[in-house]
Design a protein around this motif. Structure first.
Motif, PDB file in Angstrom:
ATOM      1  N   GLN A 141     -10.598   3.203   1.385  1.00  0.00           N
ATOM      2  CA  GLN A 141     -10.250   4.114   2.472  1.00  0.00           C
ATOM      3  C   GLN A 141     -10.169   5.571   1.994  1.00  0.00           C
ATOM      4  O   GLN A 141      -9.814   6.463   2.760  1.00  0.00           O
ATOM      5  CB  GLN A 141      -8.933   3.691   3.124  1.00  0.00           C
ATOM      6  CG  GLN A 141      -9.060   2.401   3.912  1.00  0.00           C
ATOM      7  CD  GLN A 141      -7.837   2.115   4.761  1.00  0.00           C
ATOM      8  OE1 GLN A 141      -7.094   3.030   5.151  1.00  0.00           O
ATOM      9  NE2 GLN A 141      -7.629   0.851   5.089  1.00  0.00           N
ATOM     10  N   GLY A 142     -10.496   5.800   0.728  1.00  0.00           N
ATOM     11  CA  GLY A 142     -10.503   7.163   0.201  1.00  0.00           C
ATOM     12  C   GLY A 142      -9.125   7.754   0.009  1.00  0.00           C
ATOM     13  O   GLY A 142      -8.968   8.983   0.020  1.00  0.00           O
ATOM     14  N   LEU A 143      -8.118   6.907  -0.205  1.00  0.00           N
ATOM     15  CA  LEU A 143      -6.738   7.381  -0.349  1.00  0.00           C
ATOM     16  C   LEU A 143      -6.319   7.540  -1.805  1.00  0.00           C
ATOM     17  O   LEU A 143      -5.410   8.316  -2.108  1.00  0.00           O
ATOM     18  CB  LEU A 143      -5.782   6.439   0.388  1.00  0.00           C
ATOM     19  CG  LEU A 143      -6.090   6.279   1.889  1.00  0.00           C
ATOM     20  CD1 LEU A 143      -5.241   5.173   2.495  1.00  0.00           C
ATOM     21  CD2 LEU A 143      -5.880   7.595   2.614  1.00  0.00           C
ATOM     22  N   ILE A 144      -6.978   6.802  -2.701  1.00  0.00           N
ATOM     23  CA  ILE A 144      -6.765   6.960  -4.140  1.00  0.00           C
ATOM     24  C   ILE A 144      -8.107   6.882  -4.848  1.00  0.00           C
ATOM     25  O   ILE A 144      -9.089   6.375  -4.296  1.00  0.00           O
ATOM     26  CB  ILE A 144      -5.809   5.899  -4.738  1.00  0.00           C
ATOM     27  CG1 ILE A 144      -6.379   4.494  -4.568  1.00  0.00           C
ATOM     28  CG2 ILE A 144      -4.405   6.019  -4.187  1.00  0.00           C
ATOM     29  CD1 ILE A 144      -5.641   3.441  -5.375  1.00  0.00           C
ATOM     30  N   VAL A 145      -8.116   7.372  -6.077  1.00  0.00           N
ATOM     31  CA  VAL A 145      -9.286   7.289  -6.940  1.00  0.00           C
ATOM     32  C   VAL A 145      -8.841   6.573  -8.209  1.00  0.00           C
ATOM     33  O   VAL A 145      -7.761   6.857  -8.744  1.00  0.00           O
ATOM     34  CB  VAL A 145      -9.840   8.690  -7.281  1.00  0.00           C
ATOM     35  CG1 VAL A 145     -10.961   8.611  -8.295  1.00  0.00           C
ATOM     36  CG2 VAL A 145     -10.298   9.398  -6.018  1.00  0.00           C
ATOM     37  N   ILE A 146      -9.676   5.649  -8.680  1.00  0.00           N
ATOM     38  CA  ILE A 146      -9.419   4.932  -9.933  1.00  0.00           C
ATOM     39  C   ILE A 146     -10.422   5.439 -10.952  1.00  0.00           C
ATOM     40  O   ILE A 146     -11.633   5.433 -10.694  1.00  0.00           O
ATOM     41  CB  ILE A 146      -9.575   3.416  -9.755  1.00  0.00           C
ATOM     42  CG1 ILE A 146      -8.695   2.907  -8.620  1.00  0.00           C
ATOM     43  CG2 ILE A 146      -9.264   2.686 -11.065  1.00  0.00           C
ATOM     44  CD1 ILE A 146      -9.002   1.479  -8.199  1.00  0.00           C
ATOM     45  N   HIS A 162      -4.430  -6.070  -7.123  1.00  0.00           N
ATOM     46  CA  HIS A 162      -5.875  -5.817  -7.044  1.00  0.00           C
ATOM     47  C   HIS A 162      -6.340  -5.467  -5.629  1.00  0.00           C
ATOM     48  O   HIS A 162      -6.984  -4.438  -5.420  1.00  0.00           O
ATOM     49  CB  HIS A 162      -6.651  -7.023  -7.572  1.00  0.00           C
ATOM     50  CG  HIS A 162      -8.126  -6.849  -7.498  1.00  0.00           C
ATOM     51  ND1 HIS A 162      -8.818  -6.055  -8.379  1.00  0.00           N
ATOM     52  CD2 HIS A 162      -9.039  -7.339  -6.627  1.00  0.00           C
ATOM     53  CE1 HIS A 162     -10.095  -6.067  -8.067  1.00  0.00           C
ATOM     54  NE2 HIS A 162     -10.265  -6.841  -7.002  1.00  0.00           N
ATOM     55  N   ARG A 163      -6.021  -6.298  -4.664  1.00  0.00           N
ATOM     56  CA  ARG A 163      -6.510  -6.084  -3.297  1.00  0.00           C
ATOM     57  C   ARG A 163      -5.978  -4.779  -2.680  1.00  0.00           C
ATOM     58  O   ARG A 163      -6.760  -3.989  -2.136  1.00  0.00           O
ATOM     59  CB  ARG A 163      -6.148  -7.295  -2.427  1.00  0.00           C
ATOM     60  CG  ARG A 163      -6.543  -7.189  -0.982  1.00  0.00           C
ATOM     61  CD  ARG A 163      -8.050  -7.099  -0.854  1.00  0.00           C
ATOM     62  NE  ARG A 163      -8.439  -7.138   0.524  1.00  0.00           N
ATOM     63  CZ  ARG A 163      -9.449  -7.833   0.971  1.00  0.00           C
ATOM     64  NH1 ARG A 163     -10.175  -8.548   0.145  1.00  0.00           N
ATOM     65  NH2 ARG A 163      -9.750  -7.813   2.238  1.00  0.00           N
ATOM     66  N   PRO A 164      -4.652  -4.521  -2.748  1.00  0.00           N
ATOM     67  CA  PRO A 164      -4.165  -3.259  -2.180  1.00  0.00           C
ATOM     68  C   PRO A 164      -4.782  -2.016  -2.827  1.00  0.00           C
ATOM     69  O   PRO A 164      -5.097  -1.046  -2.135  1.00  0.00           O
ATOM     70  CB  PRO A 164      -2.653  -3.316  -2.416  1.00  0.00           C
ATOM     71  CG  PRO A 164      -2.335  -4.759  -2.555  1.00  0.00           C
ATOM     72  CD  PRO A 164      -3.553  -5.392  -3.160  1.00  0.00           C
ATOM     73  N   ILE A 165      -4.995  -2.068  -4.136  1.00  0.00           N
ATOM     74  CA  ILE A 165      -5.627  -0.926  -4.823  1.00  0.00           C
ATOM     75  C   ILE A 165      -7.053  -0.723  -4.291  1.00  0.00           C
ATOM     76  O   ILE A 165      -7.468   0.399  -4.007  1.00  0.00           O
ATOM     77  CB  ILE A 165      -5.660  -1.169  -6.356  1.00  0.00           C
ATOM     78  CG1 ILE A 165      -4.261  -1.054  -6.943  1.00  0.00           C
ATOM     79  CG2 ILE A 165      -6.625  -0.226  -7.046  1.00  0.00           C
ATOM     80  CD1 ILE A 165      -3.753   0.336  -7.125  1.00  0.00           C
ATOM     81  N   HIS A 220       0.838  -1.203   0.000  1.00  0.00           N
ATOM     82  CA  HIS A 220       0.000   0.000   0.000  1.00  0.00           C
ATOM     83  C   HIS A 220       0.877   1.259   0.000  1.00  0.00           C
ATOM     84  O   HIS A 220       0.597   2.218  -0.719  1.00  0.00           O
ATOM     85  CB  HIS A 220      -0.920   0.010   1.215  1.00  0.00           C
ATOM     86  CG  HIS A 220      -1.875  -1.133   1.254  1.00  0.00           C
ATOM     87  ND1 HIS A 220      -1.583  -2.305   1.918  1.00  0.00           N
ATOM     88  CD2 HIS A 220      -3.114  -1.286   0.718  1.00  0.00           C
ATOM     89  CE1 HIS A 220      -2.611  -3.133   1.791  1.00  0.00           C
ATOM     90  NE2 HIS A 220      -3.552  -2.545   1.071  1.00  0.00           N
ATOM     91  N   HIS A 221       1.945   1.238   0.811  1.00  0.00           N
ATOM     92  CA  HIS A 221       2.851   2.378   0.883  1.00  0.00           C
ATOM     93  C   HIS A 221       3.520   2.595  -0.473  1.00  0.00           C
ATOM     94  O   HIS A 221       3.616   3.726  -0.959  1.00  0.00           O
ATOM     95  CB  HIS A 221       3.893   2.151   1.976  1.00  0.00           C
ATOM     96  CG  HIS A 221       4.836   3.298   2.167  1.00  0.00           C
ATOM     97  ND1 HIS A 221       5.967   3.194   2.926  1.00  0.00           N
ATOM     98  CD2 HIS A 221       4.849   4.569   1.698  1.00  0.00           C
ATOM     99  CE1 HIS A 221       6.616   4.344   2.921  1.00  0.00           C
ATOM    100  NE2 HIS A 221       5.949   5.191   2.173  1.00  0.00           N
ATOM    101  N   ARG A 222       3.970   1.527  -1.089  1.00  0.00           N
ATOM    102  CA  ARG A 222       4.630   1.650  -2.401  1.00  0.00           C
ATOM    103  C   ARG A 222       3.675   2.245  -3.427  1.00  0.00           C
ATOM    104  O   ARG A 222       4.061   3.106  -4.223  1.00  0.00           O
ATOM    105  CB  ARG A 222       5.144   0.287  -2.859  1.00  0.00           C
ATOM    106  CG  ARG A 222       6.306  -0.206  -2.045  1.00  0.00           C
ATOM    107  CD  ARG A 222       6.810  -1.555  -2.557  1.00  0.00           C
ATOM    108  NE  ARG A 222       7.817  -2.060  -1.640  1.00  0.00           N
ATOM    109  CZ  ARG A 222       7.694  -3.166  -0.939  1.00  0.00           C
ATOM    110  NH1 ARG A 222       6.630  -3.924  -1.057  1.00  0.00           N
ATOM    111  NH2 ARG A 222       8.659  -3.553  -0.132  1.00  0.00           N
TER     112      ARG A 222
END
Length: 148
Positions: free
Chosen positions: A80-85, A71-74, A41-43
């Protein structure tokens, strides 16, 4: 093949690398664990922050992992609202990753801890230490995964 006369020194270097990496990841690992996240997740956050709008395909190439492993980390980061796809505007088959303000804040907290550690370590090691370390890391990066 390595020089067998150097086995002791090389084993010590491996241990140094292990313990150094453990120190480097300790604080970020604790902060990530509080959110149910891990190093992958950090990477992802690091590289998406570096190149906001990065495609999933490009991220796979950078990380050297499979789609299944990503897939799962994304999905965790998205939930958690940390990225948007989102689909690419020109090619809807390409999915792009964008970091949110919350993702940017978490990534900064994780990476800032590591930057402080590196900065302190380079200062303590003395002049030339950072350049020597970079030379070693560049050489490791350039070598194939299986140097037999």
């Amino acid at each position: 093949m390595f020089d067998p006369n150097r086995e002791r020194e090389l084993r010590a270097a491996i241990e140094d690398f292990f313990f150094g990496y453990r120190a480097f990841t300790a604080l970020p690992d604790r902060l990530l664990a509080e959110r149910g996240l891990g190093r992958t997740h950090h990477r992802i956050l690091h590289f998406v922050r570096r190149d906001d709008g990065l495609s999933i395909g490009a991220l796979l190439d950078i990380l050297g992992i499979t789609k299944q492993a990503l897939h799962r980390p994304i999905k965790d980061l998205e939930s958690q609202g940390l990225i948007v796809i989102a689909p690419d505007a020109a090619d809807r088959r390409v999915r792009r990753l964008t970091i949110t303000d919350g993702g940017r804040a978490l990534e900064a907290e994780l990476t800032d801890a590591q930057m402080r550690l590196l900065d302190d370590t380079f200062r303590q090691a003395g002049e030339g230490a950072e350049a020597a370390w970079r030379a070693v890391m560049d050489s490791l990066r350039a070598n194939p995964s299986d140097p037999r």
